[in-house]
Write a protein that holds these residues in place. Structure first.
Motif, short mmCIF file in Angstrom:
data_model
loop_
_atom_site.label_atom_id
_atom_site.label_comp_id
_atom_site.label_asym_id
_atom_site.label_seq_id
_atom_site.Cartn_x
_atom_site.Cartn_y
_atom_site.Cartn_z
N THR A 65 3.50 15.71 -2.38
CA THR A 65 2.26 15.14 -2.93
C THR A 65 1.78 16.06 -4.04
OG1 THR A 65 1.71 14.00 -0.89
CG2 THR A 65 -0.12 14.51 -2.35
N TYR B 270 -7.26 2.74 -4.74
CA TYR B 270 -8.62 2.66 -4.19
C TYR B 270 -9.40 3.97 -4.30
CZ TYR B 270 -5.71 4.15 -0.22
OH TYR B 270 -4.78 4.78 0.56
N LYS B 271 -8.74 5.04 -4.76
CA LYS B 271 -9.46 6.31 -4.90
C LYS B 271 -10.04 6.40 -6.32
CE LYS B 271 -6.33 8.64 -1.62
NZ LYS B 271 -7.19 8.84 -0.47
N THR C 215 1.86 3.87 1.75
CA THR C 215 2.87 4.25 2.75
C THR C 215 4.07 3.30 2.70
OG1 THR C 215 1.06 5.10 4.09
CG2 THR C 215 3.18 4.86 5.18
N THR D 93 0.88 -1.18 0.00
CA THR D 93 0.00 0.00 0.00
C THR D 93 0.91 1.23 0.00
OG1 THR D 93 -0.25 -0.49 2.33
CG2 THR D 93 -2.18 -0.84 0.96
N SER E 80 0.92 10.58 6.79
CA SER E 80 1.64 9.32 6.59
C SER E 80 2.98 9.56 5.87
CB SER E 80 0.76 8.39 5.75
OG SER E 80 1.00 7.05 6.03
N ASP E 81 2.98 10.46 4.92
CA ASP E 81 4.21 10.77 4.16
C ASP E 81 5.26 11.36 5.10
OD1 ASP E 81 2.01 10.53 2.37
OD2 ASP E 81 3.19 11.47 0.79
N ASP F 24 4.12 11.74 -4.59
CA ASP F 24 2.97 10.97 -4.12
C ASP F 24 1.80 11.32 -5.05
OD1 ASP F 24 0.56 10.29 -2.84
OD2 ASP F 24 1.35 10.61 -0.84
N TYR G 53 -4.14 16.81 -0.54
CA TYR G 53 -5.34 16.07 -0.14
C TYR G 53 -6.40 16.96 0.50
CZ TYR G 53 -3.95 16.10 4.82
OH TYR G 53 -3.63 16.48 6.10
N ALA H 148 -1.31 10.00 -4.85
CA ALA H 148 -2.58 9.49 -4.29
C ALA H 148 -3.80 10.17 -4.90
CB ALA H 148 -2.59 9.66 -2.77
N HIS H 149 -3.73 11.50 -5.05
CA HIS H 149 -4.90 12.26 -5.53
C HIS H 149 -4.74 12.69 -6.98
CE1 HIS H 149 -6.78 12.40 -1.56
NE2 HIS H 149 -5.53 12.30 -1.16
C1 LIG Z 1 -1.78 11.91 -0.15
C2 LIG Z 1 -1.82 10.58 0.54
N1 LIG Z 1 -0.66 9.95 0.79
C3 LIG Z 1 -0.63 8.76 1.43
C4 LIG Z 1 -1.79 8.14 1.83
C5 LIG Z 1 -1.71 6.85 2.58
O1 LIG Z 1 -2.17 5.78 1.81
P1 LIG Z 1 -2.17 4.28 2.40
O2 LIG Z 1 -3.16 4.22 3.49
O3 LIG Z 1 -2.59 3.44 1.21
O4 LIG Z 1 -0.79 3.95 2.85
C6 LIG Z 1 -3.03 8.75 1.56
C7 LIG Z 1 -4.29 8.11 1.95
O5 LIG Z 1 -5.37 8.58 1.74
C8 LIG Z 1 -3.03 10.01 0.91
O6 LIG Z 1 -4.18 10.66 0.66
#
Ligand SMILES: Cc1ncc(COP(=O)(O)O)c(C=O)c1O
Length: 410
Positions: free
Chosen positions: A167, A221-222, A98, A96, A127-128, A196, A171, A198-199
């Motif tokens: 990122t 998953y997004k 992170t 995943t 998390s980052d 990153d 987010y 993610a978005h």
């Molecule tokens: C910008 C960003 N980075 C990292 C993550 C962490 O993702 P994960 O839970 O899959 O490790 C998210 C989770 O929503 C996120 O929005």
């Protein structure tokens, strides 16, 4: 003034309209949270069913060979590569997000042993920040992680900077950064760049090749709709493959896993980044979800995403003038595929709106987030969502104490 009929007309002219039928959406509900968890596609149902019913139930352990399960992380990486502008052989689907960031950070820090600073954004996803600090503390040499205001990056870049982790689409605010300009700056200072996504993946067009990105990671998953907790993906540019080492090696990243040799020897290409057994059922869900993506181009998605977010902003400003702060940039070049509205009662507003059938979410401090996902969202949904938001605000129902009760997931 924008009329509902205008929105219906736009839906009828929409090239992506047929794809909506591929999603299971609840009748009467408007789903504006695909930026957090995408809905399930019919193609995912079918593919997961096939994997469980046939490959797992009947094939059992033989399916690691006969169904090609071992190759799924790289095969799906190749499928996903087109969405980020990568080449085949540069993307892996596993773990995943992170965890993938941890691997890439660890590998990158080993690559530049004479540099001791890592830069990240103080507004980055938590998390980052946690993982970059933890990995830097284990780098085998003293490192400093600076949480900077991303707008001061120029002043922070120097010959000591090993790595920059940012990122691409924020987010909280939905602001999109200039990936090419930032990556170029970091390279000019001799550092490595990790993004990153993610978005960003499935939300905005990405071209890692043209932007000369070193490494990136994202989730599925997004906007990609692969399901809760589905594996993430990582990108390692060809020129770094074999040079950058996986700091979390496992048996399936070994060149000959079934020889069970005592000493680790990395497999070639992205296979070296595999640590443990693939999550076959979640990968099947992603496989199905990518079938829908095969029927759309990122240009079509981006055009509609901007039109939907423009429409939402315009309607909010028209119907709810002065009620919310539009936090997301109006400039298209700086906007991802979400719109964030600032309000001090944001949590209650989102809860009341969910009760009225419009699903968004809330992020501290005071941000109502709405994701706009062109594969299944209609213009008329945007119109109706704002209508319901107007009702929530004018009735003040969001002030009811029950809407102040915090859920663990906001
Ligand atoms: C910008 C960003 N980075 C990292 C993550 C962490 O993702 P994960 O839970 O899959 O490790 C998210 C989770 O929503 C996120 O929005």
């Amino acid at each position: 003034m924008i009329l509902r009929d205008d929105c219906t007309a736009r839906d009828l002219a929409d090239e992506l309209w047929p794809l909506r039928a591929e999603f299971r959406l609840n009748e009467g509900e408007i789903y504006l949270d695909g930026n957090s968890l995408g809905p399930v596609c019919e193609t995912s149902f079918r593919r997961v069913n096939e994997v469980v019913e046939t490959e797992w139930a009947k094939g059992l352990v033989r399916s690691w060979n006969s169904a090609g399960w071992m190759a799924e992380p790289t095969r799906l990486g190749d499928r996903l590569a087109t969405l980020i502008g990568a080449q085949k052989g540069e993307v892996l689907v596993a773990d995943t997000l992170t965890f993938l960031l941890a691997k890439l950070i660890g590998g990158a820090l080993d690559l530049v042993p004479d540099r001791h600073i890592v830069l990240t954004d103080v507004d980055n996803f938590r998390s980052d920040i946690y993982i970059v600090e933890a990995m830097a503390a284990r780098a085998g040499r003293p490192m400093i992680v600076k949480r900077i205001d991303r707008n001061t990056l120029d002043a922070e870049l120097n010959e000591d900077v090993a790595l920059v982790l940012l990122t691409h689409v924020d987010y909280r605010t939905g602001e999109m950064l200039d990936m090419k300009a930032i990556t170029d700056k970091v390279h000019r200072a001799g550092g490595l760049m990790l993004w990153d996504f993610a978005h960003s993946t499935g939300a905005v067009p990405l071209d890692v090749e043209a932007c000369d990105v070193d490494f990136a990671a994202g989730c599925t998953y997004k906007y990609l709709n692969a399901g809760p907790g589905a594996p993430g993906f990582m990108y390692v540019r060809k020129k770094w493959q074999g040079v950058l080492k996986n700091p979390l090696p496992g048996w399936l990243g070994h060149a000959r896993p079934f020889d069970f040799e005592l000493d680790y020897e990395a497999a070639s290409g992205m296979q070296a980044w595999v640590t443990s057994s693939p999550s076959v059922i979640s990968l099947a869900s992603l496989d199905g979800a990518l079938d829908v993506w095969d029927r759309a181009t990122m240009e079509q998605v981006r055009t509609k995403s901007l039109a939907l977010t423009d429409l939402f902003i315009e309607l909010v400003e028209d119907r709810l003038a002065g009620v919310f702060e539009v936090v997301t940039p109006r400039d298209h070049a700086k906007r991802g595929s979400q719109v964030s509205l600032g309000h001090s009662d944001g949590y209650g507003i989102i809860q009341a709106l969910i009760e009225r059938g419009v699903i968004g979410d809330y992020r501290d401090p005071a941000i109502c987030r709405f994701g706009f996902t062109p594969l299944y969202l209609r213009y008329v949904d945007v119109f109706d969502a704002v209508e319901r938001l107007v009702e929530v605000m004018s009735s003040e129902m969001y002030r009811e104490p029950r809407f102040a009760v915090r859920n663990s997931v906001t």
